[in-house]
Scaffold this motif. Structure first.
Motif, short mmCIF file in Angstrom:
data_model
loop_
_atom_site.label_atom_id
_atom_site.label_comp_id
_atom_site.label_asym_id
_atom_site.label_seq_id
_atom_site.Cartn_x
_atom_site.Cartn_y
_atom_site.Cartn_z
N GLY A 17 0.78 -1.16 0.01
CA GLY A 17 0.07 0.00 0.15
C GLY A 17 0.62 1.14 -0.12
O GLY A 17 0.33 2.43 0.52
N MET A 18 1.89 1.29 -0.59
CA MET A 18 2.83 2.57 -0.78
C MET A 18 3.23 2.63 -2.17
O MET A 18 3.46 1.74 -2.97
CB MET A 18 4.24 2.36 0.01
N VAL A 19 3.17 4.06 -2.46
CA VAL A 19 3.78 4.45 -3.74
C VAL A 19 4.79 5.52 -3.74
O VAL A 19 4.65 6.14 -2.66
CB VAL A 19 2.60 4.85 -4.74
N TRP A 20 5.85 5.72 -4.50
CA TRP A 20 6.83 6.66 -4.54
C TRP A 20 6.77 7.46 -5.69
O TRP A 20 6.70 6.97 -6.77
CB TRP A 20 8.14 5.98 -4.27
N CYS A 21 7.18 8.84 -5.63
CA CYS A 21 7.58 9.64 -6.72
C CYS A 21 9.01 9.04 -7.44
O CYS A 21 9.83 9.45 -6.25
CB CYS A 21 7.27 11.02 -6.49
#
Length: 65
Positions: A17-21
């Motif tokens: 449940g994590m996203v990164w730029c």
């Protein structure tokens, strides 16, 4: 369980449940099932990635970058 919930549970990177730029490095919690259904989070004009900075670094090393 919906199609989107099944898809979101299909891979550990989606399950966390994590996203990164990839541009600025900002991270954000996300509901993968909801994002798959309604649109993935964006930052700096680009879709955010499910690959952590450490994973992206390991991929680059494996490719010889």
């Amino acid at each position: 369980m919906s199609f989107y919930e099944k898809a979101a549970n299909s891979h550990p990177s989606l399950q966390r449940g994590m996203v990164w730029c990839a541009v600025c490095g900002r991270s954000q919690r996300t509901d993968a099932a909801g994002s798959l259904q309604h649109g993935w989070p964006k930052c700096c004009g680009f879709t955010m990635t499910i690959d952590s900075p450490e994973e992206r670094e390991a991929y680059a090393k494996a490719r010889g970058e």
